[in-house]
Design a protein around this motif. Structure first.
Motif, PDB file in Angstrom:
ATOM      1  N   ARG A 176      69.045-120.946   5.625  1.00 49.19           N
ATOM      2  CA  ARG A 176      68.571-119.758   5.429  1.00 49.19           C
ATOM      3  C   ARG A 176      69.677-118.713   4.713  1.00 49.19           C
ATOM      4  NH1 ARG A 176      66.820-117.233  10.743  1.00 49.19           N
ATOM      5  NH2 ARG A 176      65.796-115.361   9.945  1.00 49.19           N
TER       6      ARG A 176
ATOM      7  N   LYS B 253      60.154-122.582  16.706  1.00 47.54           N
ATOM      8  CA  LYS B 253      60.231-123.422  16.375  1.00 47.54           C
ATOM      9  C   LYS B 253      59.578-125.228  16.564  1.00 47.54           C
ATOM     10  CE  LYS B 253      65.278-123.552  16.992  1.00 47.54           C
ATOM     11  NZ  LYS B 253      66.822-123.553  16.689  1.00 47.54           N
TER      12      LYS B 253
ATOM     13  N   ARG C 108      74.021-117.127   6.974  1.00 48.18           N
ATOM     14  CA  ARG C 108      73.273-117.104   8.564  1.00 48.18           C
ATOM     15  C   ARG C 108      74.183-115.915   8.934  1.00 48.18           C
ATOM     16  NH1 ARG C 108      70.943-120.811  13.119  1.00 48.18           N
ATOM     17  NH2 ARG C 108      72.355-119.737  14.228  1.00 48.18           N
TER      18      ARG C 108
ATOM     19  N   GLU D 114      64.848-119.006   3.071  1.00 54.21           N
ATOM     20  CA  GLU D 114      65.142-120.380   3.159  1.00 54.21           C
ATOM     21  C   GLU D 114      65.797-121.071   1.694  1.00 54.21           C
ATOM     22  OE1 GLU D 114      66.133-121.473   5.913  1.00 54.21           O
ATOM     23  OE2 GLU D 114      66.438-123.767   5.961  1.00 54.21           O
TER      24      GLU D 114
HETATM   25  P1  AMP Z   1      66.977-121.583  14.470  1.00 47.87           P
HETATM   26  O1  AMP Z   1      68.215-120.976  13.221  1.00 47.87           O
HETATM   27  O2  AMP Z   1      67.556-122.571  15.389  1.00 47.87           O
HETATM   28  O3  AMP Z   1      67.236-120.168  14.757  1.00 47.87           O
HETATM   29  O4  AMP Z   1      66.341-122.183  13.527  1.00 47.87           O
HETATM   30  C1  AMP Z   1      65.748-121.306  13.104  1.00 47.87           C
HETATM   31  C2  AMP Z   1      66.142-121.831  11.159  1.00 47.87           C
HETATM   32  O5  AMP Z   1      65.426-122.527  10.598  1.00 47.87           O
HETATM   33  C3  AMP Z   1      65.733-120.589  10.168  1.00 47.87           C
HETATM   34  O6  AMP Z   1      67.550-120.285  10.232  1.00 47.87           O
HETATM   35  C4  AMP Z   1      65.480-120.860   8.605  1.00 47.87           C
HETATM   36  O7  AMP Z   1      67.297-121.026   8.451  1.00 47.87           O
HETATM   37  C5  AMP Z   1      65.650-122.099   9.026  1.00 47.87           C
HETATM   38  N1  AMP Z   1      63.296-122.200   8.302  1.00 47.87           N
HETATM   39  C6  AMP Z   1      62.472-122.926   7.139  1.00 47.87           C
HETATM   40  N2  AMP Z   1      61.697-122.452   7.417  1.00 47.87           N
HETATM   41  C7  AMP Z   1      61.435-121.325   7.948  1.00 47.87           C
HETATM   42  C8  AMP Z   1      60.155-120.482   7.810  1.00 47.87           C
HETATM   43  N3  AMP Z   1      59.566-120.652   6.633  1.00 47.87           N
HETATM   44  N4  AMP Z   1      60.447-119.027   8.789  1.00 47.87           N
HETATM   45  C9  AMP Z   1      61.654-119.494   9.237  1.00 47.87           C
HETATM   46  N5  AMP Z   1      62.637-120.126   9.588  1.00 47.87           N
HETATM   47  C10 AMP Z   1      62.321-120.745   8.317  1.00 47.87           C
END
Ligand code: AMP
Length: 568
Positions: A257, A425, A272, A302
């Motif tokens: 991120r 996700k 992040r 990303e």
């Molecule tokens: P989490 O970190 O557990 O909230 O999982 C989501 C993570 O997926 C985000 O922090 C991003 O780093 C990554 N990511 C990859 N592609 C995308 C996208 N198209 N939109 C948002 N997050 C994304």
């Protein structure tokens, strides 16, 4: 002027108070007495930090250096300090212990350290850089530690200097305490905290400007905010249902991120966890300058690495080496060049877009990001209500080496720091592994004569050895246990006690919560809460997941794990 020992008193009382409510009341009572000017530093110190979260400064005092400092100031040998550290496990406690055994007292009555002085001392230590900086930092800290009036005060100066104050207030507690101390709604404090990444500043505004002041806070370029986080859902269907039937699906890239801040030609990149990564990622800075047309902007994105030969994404570990790189940036860049996939915009030409629905933010994003071949382009997205269509996109995403899909609510505002169901996700099989059973345990009582619990292992692709990751005992019906016993009996290669070793011919799909590092098994890792999904008769022993795959999941998972003191 507040003395540091008054703060020490609060730390000690917090330590003795297990209840969250009482901690909140204690802090609220204390900070409501603190003068507004001292408030930012005191609130920040109370959470165990020296500088606010957005601020990149660090004292940069290494453990070894701290041992020297403690030794020099207490006139105890370094060996003795190390000995103490071995049993306390904390440099703060060691400082306290060594102070209590101080060999030589100072001749003058030391003047009490104020909170402000301590803060300024830390700032001065943070500024010391370049050749000889370690010695410079030591000298400055020794100067102030010499004025500690009690061993406990010395402990807290040391703990704070390395930002390891174990009795500090958790952020959630601090938010509530600030709300209570200034009689403002806790949601406003939380929002202000997420937008400023600065609890001290939040407390000051709450005190001086109340709810109105907090509500007026907005984001600004060059001040990173916590990213919006996603919850897991099990399926496309669930995502669509959460979003009221229609959603924006986007490729979930397996990268890192990046929050991008742009003001004119100036570009800064934040992780992040709000660390400034700008210097490590020069090509991304270049892409932003070339591609983003607005004068001021904050983008969420990303960053990914693509294998030039195959066109597929390169595993996340390799991107990690880029993010941690301070030296030889150019070499690393040649090896793993990065691409950028912006997926959201939070701020544009002087205005916060946080309150706009995603549908509109996405529209702005498309207008301000000019695609540069593969190097920089908005994340691939699809707005649909059609489950089959989204499913197809999911399959395509996985096949091209990505992690799955994100599902996003088109009507949702951008909520920094919140992990909710407005963004979800949908991942592939990240949380199951195909593992070989390498030993089993005979049951007792009703289950006597059955094999009931099974050690599962992955394959070390280099040595060909099986490396154990855990013991699976749940997820089996009686019938399955009986069938499994029949299946394993002919494979038994030896028995010791209740344990039967078996040749690794039976493969099971195992679900788990998390992979943890652990000394128990020969792999060095253990699955948390492993349970059987199904027996994989369709797989051959060579198809057991490799240790490399386990490490891959472990590393991906590390990104989702909170830092100590961070909100879960
Ligand atoms: P989490 O970190 O557990 O909230 O999982 C989501 C993570 O997926 C985000 O922090 C991003 O780093 C990554 N990511 C990859 N592609 C995308 C996208 N198209 N939109 C948002 N997050 C994304």
């Amino acid at each position: 002027m507040m003395l540091f020992k008054e703060l020490v008193d609060v730390y000690e009382r917090l330590k003795a108070t297990p209840s969250r409510l009482e901690k909140t009341a204690l802090i609220a009572g204390f900070i409501s007495q603190v003068p507004a000017d001292d408030l930012p530093v005191i609130v920040t110190f109370l959470t165990g930090r020296i500088f606010p979260e957005w601020d990149q400064r660090k004292t940069g005092i290494a453990g070894q250096s701290m041992i020297k400092i403690i030794s020099s100031i207490t006139h105890n040998s370094e060996a003795l300090v190390v000995e103490s550290y071995k049993h306390t496990g904390q440099l703060g406690l060691t400082a306290e212990e060594m102070f209590a055994k101080r060999k030589q007292q100072t001749f003058f009555e030391p003047e009490d350290v104020t909170v402000k002085e301590l803060y300024e001392t830390f700032a001065q230590i943070a500024r010391a850089s370049g050749a000889g900086s370690a010695t410079k930092k030591q000298k400055i800290l020794i100067g102030i530690l010499n004025r500690a009036t009690t061993p406990v005060e010395a402990r807290y100066i040391v703990s704070l200097a390395i930002e390891n104050v174990l009795s500090g207030a958790k952020e959630g507690v601090m938010e509530e305490a600030i709300a209570r101390a200034s009689a403002v709604p806790p949601e406003l404090v939380r929002r202000a905290h997420m937008l400023t990444s600065d609890l001290g500043e939040t407390a000051r505004i709450a005190r001086l400007q109340g709810a109105e002041g907090l509500a007026a806070i907005t984001i600004q370029p060059m001040r990173p905010v916590r990213p919006m986080l996603a919850q897991n859902v099990a399926s496309i269907r669930e995502a669509l249902d959460e979003m009221g039937g229609t959603a924006e699906f986007e490729v979930k890239y397996d990268g890192a991120r990046l929050q991008i801040h742009k003001r004119g030609d100036e570009v800064r990149l934040y992780s992040r966890r709000l660390e400034d990564l700008t210097d490590a990622l020069p090509e991304i800075v270049g892409y932003v300058r070339q591609s983003v047309t607005s004068d001021t902007a904050i983008l969420d994105s990303e960053c990914i690495a693509i294998d030039r030969a195959t066109g597929r994404p390169i595993p996340f570990q390799n991107i990690l080496t880029r993010l941690r790189r301070i030296y030889k940036v150019e070499e690393a860049r040649a090896q793993f060049p990065l691409n950028l996939r912006p997926f959201d915009v939070l701020y544009h030409n002087g205005q916060s877009l946080l309150e706009l629905p995603l549908r509109e933010r996405r529209r702005v994003l498309e207008t301000i990001v000019t695609p540069l071949n593969g190097e920089c382009k908005p994340a691939e997205g699809l707005i649909t209500a059609d489950e089959a269509q989204a499913q197809e996109m999911f399959g395509a995403s996985i096949r091209s080496g990505n992690e799955g899909l994100m599902g996003k609510d088109l009507n949702a505002t951008y909520t920094p720091g919140v992990r909710g169901k407005k963004m979800v996700k949908i991942k592939s099989v990240l949380d199951t592994l195909d593992l070989a059973i390498v030993s089993a345990e005979w049951g007792h009582g009703r289950k006597a004569g059955w094999l009931t619990s099974f050690e599962v292992a992955c394959l070390d692709e280099h040595s060909g050895d099986y490396l154990v990751l855990g013991r699976v005992a749940s997820g089996f019906s009686d019938e399955e246990l009986i069938a499994m016993t029949e299946r394993l009996k002919p494979l038994i290669t030896g028995e010791h006690g209740r344990i039967a070793d078996v040749s690794p011919d039976v493969i099971v799909e195992v679900k788990f919560e998390e992979i943890q590092s652990s000394p128990i098994y020969n792999s060095g890792y253990a699955l948390r809460f492993p349970r059987l999904v199904r027996v994989r008769e369709d797989l051959s022993p060579e198809e057991v997941n490799t240790f490399a795959r386990v490490m891959n999941i472990y590393n991906i998972q590390q990104r989702y794990v909170s830092k100590p003191g961070e909100q879960p």
